[in-house]
Design an enzyme around this catalytic site. Sequence first.
Site, PDB file in Angstrom:
ATOM      1  N   HIS B  53      -0.212   6.816  -9.233  1.00  0.00           N
ATOM      2  CA  HIS B  53       0.256   6.317 -10.524  1.00  0.00           C
ATOM      3  C   HIS B  53      -0.420   7.060 -11.661  1.00  0.00           C
ATOM      4  CE1 HIS B  53       2.425   2.838  -8.907  1.00  0.00           C
ATOM      5  NE2 HIS B  53       1.478   2.780  -8.000  1.00  0.00           N
ATOM      6  N   LYS B 254       5.164  -4.465 -10.864  1.00  0.00           N
ATOM      7  CA  LYS B 254       5.866  -3.198 -11.072  1.00  0.00           C
ATOM      8  C   LYS B 254       7.228  -3.165 -10.386  1.00  0.00           C
ATOM      9  CE  LYS B 254       2.198  -0.597  -9.912  1.00  0.00           C
ATOM     10  NZ  LYS B 254       0.780  -0.933 -10.155  1.00  0.00           N
ATOM     11  N   GLU B 341      -6.633  -3.157  -5.462  1.00  0.00           N
ATOM     12  CA  GLU B 341      -5.213  -3.122  -5.066  1.00  0.00           C
ATOM     13  C   GLU B 341      -4.586  -1.940  -5.782  1.00  0.00           C
ATOM     14  OE1 GLU B 341      -2.813  -6.168  -6.732  1.00  0.00           O
ATOM     15  OE2 GLU B 341      -3.878  -6.161  -8.616  1.00  0.00           O
ATOM     16  N   CYS B 450       9.526  11.612  22.309  1.00  0.00           N
ATOM     17  CA  CYS B 450       8.236  12.271  22.554  1.00  0.00           C
ATOM     18  C   CYS B 450       7.113  11.329  22.945  1.00  0.00           C
ATOM     19  CB  CYS B 450       7.820  13.091  21.334  1.00  0.00           C
ATOM     20  SG  CYS B 450       7.378  12.086  19.910  1.00  0.00           S
TER      21      CYS B 450
END
Lengths: 341, 484
Positions: B53, B254, B341, B450
């Site tokens: 950010h 956000k 956070e 795989c």
Amino acid sequence: MNKKLVIIGSGPSGLVCAMTAVKNGISASNILVLEREGELGGTLNQCIHNGFLKNLTGTELASNLIKAVKKLGVECRTESCVLSLSADRVLTVISPSQGYQKIKADAVIIATGCREQSRGVLSIGGTRPAGVLSAGAAQRYINIEGYMPGKKTVVIGSTDIAFIVSRRLAIEGAKVITVVEPKSAPLSDKKNIKDCLRPFNIPFQLNHNVTKIYGKERIEAVDICQLDKKGKPIKKTKQKIECDSLVYSCGYTPDVDIAIEAGMRIKRDTKGPFTKRNYETTIPGVFVTGNAHYIHKNIDKILKESVVTAESVAKFLQKANQPKKEKKNEDNAHIDRKNQE
Amino acid sequence: MAIKSYDVVIIGAGITGTMTAFQIAKYNLKVAVLEAGIDVASGSTRANSAIVHAGYDAKEGTLKALLNVKGCEMMEGITSQLGVHYKKCGSLVIGFNARDLEELKKLKARGEINGVKGLRILSRSELLKMEPNVSRDAKHALYAPSAGIVCPYDLAYAVAENSATNGTDYYFEFKVDKIDYDGKAYTIYAGEEKVKAKYVVNAAGCYADEIAKMIDDDLPFEIIPRRGEYMLLDKSEGKVAKHTIFVTPNEKGKGILVSPTVDGNIIVGPNANIVDSKADTSVTEDGLDEIAKGARIIMPGINLNAVITTFAGVRPTPTSGDFYIRESEKCKNFIHAAGIESPGLASAPAVSEYIVDILKNCGLSMRKRKNYIETRTINGNCKLFYEMTERERKEAIKNDPKYAKMICRCEMVTEGDIINAINRPIKAKTIDMVKRRTRAGMGRCQGAHCRTKVAEIIARELGIDISEVKKFSSNSNLLLGKTK
């Protein structure tokens, strides 16, 4: 290195293409088969069940085809992975024995087969523990490695392989608690339900799906719900079922990263390369066949298509060898209408 | 046996802990990192938006604002030093109406106070030129050119490996359950095991409050586990967004974003739901619906059929709203780095420097390490096959033919890459550890092809039976015994 024809993949398609190409006049010394795995034969190697051609097992069919191709003198390289394919048919290939190599081919056949889709299990809520695996991976663990991926298993899906793996698990002593299919009809033939599930008393539930996975480290349980006509889970039918593994089979998709990276046009519906009637892709001289082209109903259809593909490659190479006359390029003139959607 | 004694012990090998180890490794100190999980980046660092950010979200004057902007500026230097993929792709916050525009202007003003450079409000036509697939209803956007993307666990591995190469000890599955302090040094226990330390850094993420309690300290806030769910789209969709795209934030945060990842996929998410357990990383049908809906607001035509995986992460949200990085008021030389956070990833470089400054102020003498190794290993940063140029590939194969054996075609991972991952300074011992270090199994087939081969290689390299190979932790065996 230069080769007339390079075939990518040594499953049934690739091997039949090699045999047919020799039969149609391409010298065996001018053909190269490239196989990514350590052994020739492709997915057939893990199919120890019968039902291939005249009731052979997959492994028997593979070994017959490999013998035939080797007898013709075609060079087949294992552990050889094609990193890229250019528009002028130069392949970049790596292998532990040959190192890093460029191979120029007059024609290329992509016979890379298909791989399993994982999309169907992604919308399932819950945790992401060990013990959730595709049917193909389960089959490989049991038949090739000799290990059990689970002993109390729930299976999602109704493809051939979902049923065949359920049977394999049961034969090896696992309890297959149930096989669920979100759709209202099985994807595989009904005959498979009779052959694979009934003799082992494995329940098969249409219009049902797993809606939640439990377990922090190894899977511990799942929720199973009946679905309504729109495919939404009916909450009151929810049942929590203890299990130690969840095997899914949500269908297949052509394994054509090489084609995508080479910039070929890919068909939206089949997810395989767009082709002309002669199986040529949008890169001149590059052909595609078998499950790499589109997902076939069964092995017979794959083998038939491979023969026709190799025949048209032989024609293409003959034409390319002829002294250039006035060029008309007939093949381009009549692009398969169906292919255009 | 003598107890191992360290100058500094860091609890937690997430991005904050490993980045701190990376900074301290430059000095001539004995350092250890204790991790409850089996690997670096086992908690919040493993599953988040992977966004660097720019720093306009955090309230001006907070520690978060200060460290976010500074961390974002430091990211380029650290990633280029350690060969970590990082892209300064820029971010866009889009607005749909006049009220949103007001919000965007506020964000811009706040960002400028925080020190974010280059912020600009874009018109609709400018926005559509930069992101042609964005909703036609969008009318404005706030553009932050300094925002970027980085793979959080790749960054954590890089800094952890560098610190290990410079002598830092890593202890895994070391779940701290008791801490004693005799006035001079700390003894830190995990069951029977223990280590001693003069200085301790508490970087335990969601569990930082529990660690604090072990020294009878109470953090002045609560850590609330907030889960965010995500979808990852196939690389075939990788070009639908060029920037990290947010909607205008509201009181809930956000919101849901659509962003490219450094590896060429598209990430969609997260939602933000408070959960009961700090370890609840399960995904829910409702949650996936919620993020699908959010993504379609940003990009109505987004192809969510191309999902290749879904996952969730838990964030340590502090009720105070800000990062809490300071010496314990109860115990000397015990530093809390809690409540980190979002934007913890972007801030990590600055957070770790901040911690180093606190340690200095506490009296830890720091002299530069002689023979400091700048790269991840003594042999440099060890590129993966898919990252190599043609020349490097030829060279790698010449030196070790195992680099010519393809294991995961989706992501172009060779046997050489996997063996290297198993033998690096912090060893990969499980399927998921190999996966996160090499990308084997992260492509469109998600390991269907795989995984068995990776298991075989791990078994061979570690000298164990294939049935002993785990997916990620001690009880996550892949197989359950032999066939009949």
